[in-house]
Design a protein around this motif. Sequence first.
Motif, PDB file in Angstrom:
ATOM      1  N   GLY A   1       0.856  -1.184   0.000  1.00 28.93           N
ATOM      2  CA  GLY A   1       0.000   0.000   0.000  1.00 28.93           C
ATOM      3  C   GLY A   1       0.891   1.232   0.000  1.00 28.93           C
ATOM      4  O   GLY A   1       1.757   1.397  -0.855  1.00 28.93           O
ATOM      5  N   ARG A   2       0.723   2.077   0.990  1.00 26.50           N
ATOM      6  CA  ARG A   2       1.588   3.249   1.129  1.00 26.50           C
ATOM      7  C   ARG A   2       2.706   3.043   2.139  1.00 26.50           C
ATOM      8  O   ARG A   2       3.523   3.934   2.345  1.00 26.50           O
ATOM      9  CB  ARG A   2       0.742   4.461   1.549  1.00 26.50           C
ATOM     10  N   THR A   3       2.709   1.852   2.737  1.00 28.15           N
ATOM     11  CA  THR A   3       3.717   1.563   3.763  1.00 28.15           C
ATOM     12  C   THR A   3       4.950   0.942   3.139  1.00 28.15           C
ATOM     13  O   THR A   3       4.862  -0.106   2.492  1.00 28.15           O
ATOM     14  CB  THR A   3       3.146   0.604   4.815  1.00 28.15           C
ATOM     15  N   PRO A   4       6.127   1.554   3.300  1.00 25.24           N
ATOM     16  CA  PRO A   4       7.353   0.966   2.741  1.00 25.24           C
ATOM     17  C   PRO A   4       7.745  -0.300   3.496  1.00 25.24           C
ATOM     18  O   PRO A   4       7.721  -0.335   4.720  1.00 25.24           O
ATOM     19  CB  PRO A   4       8.384   2.075   2.904  1.00 25.24           C
ATOM     20  N   ARG A   5       8.072  -1.349   2.750  1.00 25.36           N
ATOM     21  CA  ARG A   5       8.540  -2.590   3.359  1.00 25.36           C
ATOM     22  C   ARG A   5      10.065  -2.670   3.329  1.00 25.36           C
ATOM     23  O   ARG A   5      10.663  -3.413   4.106  1.00 25.36           O
ATOM     24  CB  ARG A   5       7.964  -3.794   2.600  1.00 25.36           C
ATOM     25  N   GLY A   6      10.697  -1.964   2.398  1.00 24.13           N
ATOM     26  CA  GLY A   6      12.139  -2.036   2.223  1.00 24.13           C
ATOM     27  C   GLY A   6      12.480  -1.835   0.760  1.00 24.13           C
ATOM     28  O   GLY A   6      11.731  -1.227   0.001  1.00 24.13           O
TER      29      GLY A   6
ATOM     30  N   ALA B   1       9.108  -8.008  -7.363  1.00 24.37           N
ATOM     31  CA  ALA B   1       9.277  -7.319  -6.075  1.00 24.37           C
ATOM     32  C   ALA B   1       7.951  -7.143  -5.372  1.00 24.37           C
ATOM     33  O   ALA B   1       7.887  -7.160  -4.135  1.00 24.37           O
ATOM     34  CB  ALA B   1       9.960  -5.984  -6.297  1.00 24.37           C
ATOM     35  N   ASP B   2       6.873  -6.974  -6.132  1.00 21.71           N
ATOM     36  CA  ASP B   2       5.542  -6.816  -5.537  1.00 21.71           C
ATOM     37  C   ASP B   2       5.129  -8.039  -4.737  1.00 21.71           C
ATOM     38  O   ASP B   2       4.278  -7.948  -3.842  1.00 21.71           O
ATOM     39  CB  ASP B   2       4.502  -6.544  -6.620  1.00 21.71           C
ATOM     40  N   GLN B   3       5.707  -9.196  -5.069  1.00 18.66           N
ATOM     41  CA  GLN B   3       5.354 -10.409  -4.316  1.00 18.66           C
ATOM     42  C   GLN B   3       5.807 -10.317  -2.867  1.00 18.66           C
ATOM     43  O   GLN B   3       5.209 -10.907  -1.975  1.00 18.66           O
ATOM     44  CB  GLN B   3       5.984 -11.638  -4.991  1.00 18.66           C
ATOM     45  N   VAL B   4       6.891  -9.567  -2.624  1.00 22.99           N
ATOM     46  CA  VAL B   4       7.356  -9.384  -1.244  1.00 22.99           C
ATOM     47  C   VAL B   4       6.347  -8.572  -0.467  1.00 22.99           C
ATOM     48  O   VAL B   4       6.105  -8.807   0.717  1.00 22.99           O
ATOM     49  CB  VAL B   4       8.740  -8.705  -1.241  1.00 22.99           C
TER      50      VAL B   4
END
Length: 247
Positions: A208-213, A238-241
């Motif tokens: 969403g809008r939250t960065p994962r890395g 990368a979206d799979q992460v």
Amino acid sequence: MQIEQLSSRRRNWAVAGAAAAPLILCAAIGAAPDKVPDASAAVGLVLLIVAAAVTGLRAAGLVAAASSAVWFDFFLTQPYRSLAIDSAEDVEVAVLLLVVGVAVSELALWGQRQRADVGRQRGYLAGVMATAESVALDGDLVTVTASVAERIREVLDLDRCEFVVSPTLPGGPVLQRDGSVTRGGTSLDVERSGLPVDRVVLLPVHSGRTPRGYFELTSASHVSRPTSDQRRVAVLLADQVAAAPAA
């Protein structure tokens, strides 16, 4: 090394065969007791050119075309056993053999490139689907990121690809969602100049809008020039992460 030598030997044999086949055919037709129409001889030579071209070697197709024109002139046009041509019609046939050879060779190469592109696209799709299945089955962030990183490395021809968990993105070149690579707001011509070798390229991952890395994409030992399609596939991978549950 042995495979490369074998491949080189096969190419040499293919080119040699492309040069010899028209000679053999024209010599046989020239020695025949009955006159063979020039049109029939030309059709036979065109078939040899096509056979050489479908090997996928441009050199084989071009050599077959040149050999066909030369030996057609030498054996089958007056004055015989000479490279001189008296008939304008024979000149046209010799020129057409060259033109057909070039055209057929380029068409064969184009067809092979198209098939290769289709194969790569299927491979990319299979990679995305396999990774998506890994997310659904494993669901473990560490396992998913390792799998995704390896597939991104393969797709982009990288030395290394690693995922970094971080809420912020450091400075450096960035692989954007549309497949473009930017550095300092300037888009880089990756297909011409390749990915930067002096800095890692960053591939952000957001849930969403939250960065994962982000993934660090490293290509330091060689210049990698992934196409726009390959870069977009890397973004999809990368979206799979982002879909994997946080640890």
